[in-house]
Write a protein that holds these residues in place. Structure first.
Motif, PDB file in Angstrom:
ATOM      1  N   VAL A 147     -10.731  -4.697  -0.663  1.00  0.00           N
ATOM      2  CA  VAL A 147     -10.754  -3.243  -0.769  1.00  0.00           C
ATOM      3  C   VAL A 147     -10.914  -2.629   0.619  1.00  0.00           C
ATOM      4  N   GLU A 148     -11.698  -3.293   1.463  1.00  0.00           N
ATOM      5  CA  GLU A 148     -11.929  -2.772   2.816  1.00  0.00           C
ATOM      6  C   GLU A 148     -10.621  -2.674   3.603  1.00  0.00           C
ATOM      7  N   TYR A 194       0.806  -1.221   0.000  1.00  0.00           N
ATOM      8  CA  TYR A 194       0.000   0.000   0.000  1.00  0.00           C
ATOM      9  C   TYR A 194       0.841   1.274   0.000  1.00  0.00           C
ATOM     10  N   LEU A 209     -14.911   5.259   0.256  1.00  0.00           N
ATOM     11  CA  LEU A 209     -13.564   5.054  -0.268  1.00  0.00           C
ATOM     12  C   LEU A 209     -12.744   6.340  -0.200  1.00  0.00           C
ATOM     13  N   SER A 210     -11.443   6.170  -0.060  1.00  0.00           N
ATOM     14  CA  SER A 210     -10.526   7.312  -0.004  1.00  0.00           C
ATOM     15  C   SER A 210     -10.136   7.806  -1.391  1.00  0.00           C
ATOM     16  N   ASP A 252     -14.389  -5.687  -5.327  1.00  0.00           N
ATOM     17  CA  ASP A 252     -15.036  -5.206  -4.097  1.00  0.00           C
ATOM     18  C   ASP A 252     -16.134  -6.136  -3.608  1.00  0.00           C
ATOM     19  N   GLN A 311      -7.511  -2.496   2.369  1.00  0.00           N
ATOM     20  CA  GLN A 311      -6.654  -1.462   1.774  1.00  0.00           C
ATOM     21  C   GLN A 311      -7.112  -0.069   2.193  1.00  0.00           C
ATOM     22  N   ASP A 312      -8.415   0.167   2.173  1.00  0.00           N
ATOM     23  CA  ASP A 312      -8.910   1.488   2.542  1.00  0.00           C
ATOM     24  C   ASP A 312      -8.683   1.769   4.029  1.00  0.00           C
ATOM     25  N   TYR A 337      -7.793   1.018  -6.525  1.00  0.00           N
ATOM     26  CA  TYR A 337      -7.478   0.005  -5.505  1.00  0.00           C
ATOM     27  C   TYR A 337      -6.895  -1.234  -6.187  1.00  0.00           C
ATOM     28  N   ASN A 350      -0.149   4.508  -1.665  1.00  0.00           N
ATOM     29  CA  ASN A 350      -1.360   5.179  -1.160  1.00  0.00           C
ATOM     30  C   ASN A 350      -1.100   5.980   0.116  1.00  0.00           C
ATOM     31  N   LYS A 387      -6.593   5.052   5.508  1.00  0.00           N
ATOM     32  CA  LYS A 387      -7.120   5.968   6.535  1.00  0.00           C
ATOM     33  C   LYS A 387      -6.297   5.902   7.815  1.00  0.00           C
TER      34      LYS A 387
END
Length: 547
Positions: free
Chosen positions: A318-319, A49, A221-222, A234, A321-322, A228, A52, A326
């Motif tokens: 995806v959850e 990551y 999502l960011s 997702d 990674q997001d 992603y 990001n 954050k």
């Protein structure tokens, strides 16, 4: 006489020409230590990551700190309770006694929770969330030793969403230990700590009702979904199903979902769980005036939501990674607060994890890589049948948990059968179970010293009084059948390999690929802080950190 004088003069000249030995300088102790444990942080996440992350969060830690890349848990099982206890005691479950999150107590013949304590009551709530204490942890922590070394003038506070993520790191006699109450969205404590009300600063924090505010928002999502690229689609079939939502996809309208998903209990399963803990960390430092004098204070901080999200959706979701995108922003906020309130160079941070996690078996199978689930009930049924055929009808197995069989010692004694004979038979039968790679008896653990490989990890996690009679080692990629996407607990690298980064006071930037064990952290901290080693410590100091 002249002869003696000339000789003395020569000696004087000789010594005067020797280089002056500088008095060894005492390393300045940090005003504040911040221990950060990120629950279920796998070693590969920082690399996966990296694109990001901003420059002020994880990247600041990695660039400006010392990174021990090859850090591992050196025992089994790799769970949250044992992980936190091992980081802070400098030893393993064999010594500190936290052999799992929950385990079968052979004396009272029931399952117990690692932090449960029914002799105390909740402080800050009418719920039972505070019926907790560290009484089952058998050895001291580095936070205990810091308190002892300063006559308990140091302020030591543990905070987490999970009770065990706060209680075990804070030790046996901290200033305070606080965790999330899922019944009301506030942070609570236990009467174990000798106070009948929460400190005023925490009461003020709870009055902000942040959990309620976050749960009236959406987890969005960011960045655009197509960015992603380190995640799977997702919507994967093995991901956690959220009640009231047709598919597990972004965005998550928490206001619409909270009523059907535990209300305040929903928060830890979202990225907002990390946000509220970061807010609490800053409020704790302010409220306790941590790092404001020359006596070292210690904040033990454990982010739990990454584990909830990881279990529910899997390590390539995806959850997840997001959540890390954050969380990187929350780490940056903590840095800013520390710089402003304590001063750069006055605080020491170490960051690690309590365990990693497995790949989702269905995902590996789809990519032709061996992995699977096993059925624990079927294991018990098959082994009970074999024991009945060998020794006669009876309830030979009292419990199966954490890949360990607990035998009925009373029945074995009444039947005039040698305990080791039953253990050895069960070991041999267990090797016929699908998904089992190796099996060992408690007799093996007690009488043979294993120094390498999986047997050694089992032994480091084996407690003579608390562990079971037969211990299993699963095949790589296997774990018990669960409704979650993934879990952890094995001695394989995907569960044992975690990041370890040091940053701040007295730490030079650099990297090392030398093998370090998780019990080295507390021992290294003891040398930095000038305290005694935790009383059960088995780790070694990390020399690169102390040079």
């Amino acid at each position: 006489m002249k002869k003696y004088l000339s000789g003395a003069l020569a000696l004087l000249i000789l010594f005067s020409c020797q280089p002056v030995q500088k008095e060894e300088q005492k390393v300045k102790k940090p005003k504040l230590v911040v221990g950060i444990v990120i629950d279920q942080l796998r070693h590969d996440y920082f690399e996966r990551y990296a694109d990001n992350f901003g420059k002020d969060g994880f990247k600041r830690l990695i660039k400006g700190g010392f990174y021990n890349h090859n850090t591992h848990y050196n025992y089994v099982p790799t769970y949250t309770g044992p992980g936190h206890a091992s980081v802070y005691t400098g030893t393993t479950p064999a010594t500190h006694g936290i052999i799992a999150n929950n385990w079968y107590d052979k004396n009272i013949k029931t399952s117990v929770y690692c932090a449960e304590d029914t002799s105390v009551h909740t402080i800050g709530s009418t719920s039972e969330a505070g019926l907790m204490s560290p009484h089952r942890m058998l050895s001291s922590t580095i936070t205990d030793e810091l308190g002892l070394s300063t006559n308990f003038k140091s302020k030591v506070v543990g905070i987490s969403i999970k009770d065990r993520g706060s209680i075990l790191p804070a030790g046996h006699n901290p200033t305070g230990s606080y965790w999330y109450d899922k019944s009301n969205g506030h942070f609570v404590s236990s009467s174990y700590y000798g106070k009948e009300e929460l400190p005023s600063w925490l009461q003020a924090f709870n009055a902000r009702n942040l959990a309620d505010q976050y749960l009236n928002q959406a987890w969005e999502l960011s960045m655009p979904l197509e960015k992603y690229t380190q995640s799977t689609a997702d919507d994967m079939p093995y991901e956690m199903k959220v009640r009231g939502k047709e598919k597990p996809i972004f965005p998550y309208d928490l206001k619409a979902l909270r009523a059907e998903n535990g209300n305040f209990g929903l928060l830890p399963n979202t990225a907002f769980g990390n946000t509220i803990l970061a807010e609490l960390a800053m409020a704790t430092m302010e409220g306790e005036e941590m790092g404001q004098d020359e006596i070292t204070d210690f904040l033990a901080l454990s982010f739990s939501s990454t584990d909830y999200i990881g279990h529910g959706f899997g390590p390539r979701s995806v959850e997840v990674q997001d959540a890390y995108i954050k969380l990187d922003q929350e780490i940056a906020r903590l840095f800013k607060h520390l710089d402003e309130k304590v001063g750069e160079g006055n605080y020491l941070i170490f960051l690690t994890s309590d365990h990693g996690c497995a790949e989702v078996p269905e995902y590996l199978q789809a990519n032709k890589i061996p992995a699977n689930h096993y059925d624990g009930k079927a294991y018990v049924q098959n082994m009970s049948k074999a024991l009945n055929q060998k020794f006669g009808q009876g309830e030979w197995i009292e419990d199966y948990s954490n890949e360990q069989f607990f035998l009925n010692h009373d029945l074995i004694k009444e039947s005039n059968i040698e305990l080791d004979a039953v253990r050895r038979f069960l070991v041999n039968e267990a090797l016929n179970l699908e998904g089992v790679a190796e099996a060992y008896s408690a007799t093996d653990m007690q009488r043979t010293e294993f120094t390498e490989h999986k047997a050694s990890a089992l032994q480091m996690g084996y407690n003579f009084k608390r562990s079971g009679d037969v211990l299993l080692v699963l095949e790589p990629g296997w774990f018990y059948q669960t409704r979650s996407a993934t879990t952890h607990g094995t001695g394989y690298a995907y569960d044992t390999h975690v990041p370890l980064i040091w940053y701040g006071a007295g730490i030079k930037s650099g990297t090392s690929y030398k093998r370090q064990n998780i019990d080295d952290i507390a021992v290294t901290l003891a040398h930095i802080l000038g305290t005694n080693l935790p009383n059960g410590a088995t780790g070694e100091p990390i020399e690169e950190i102390l040079e």
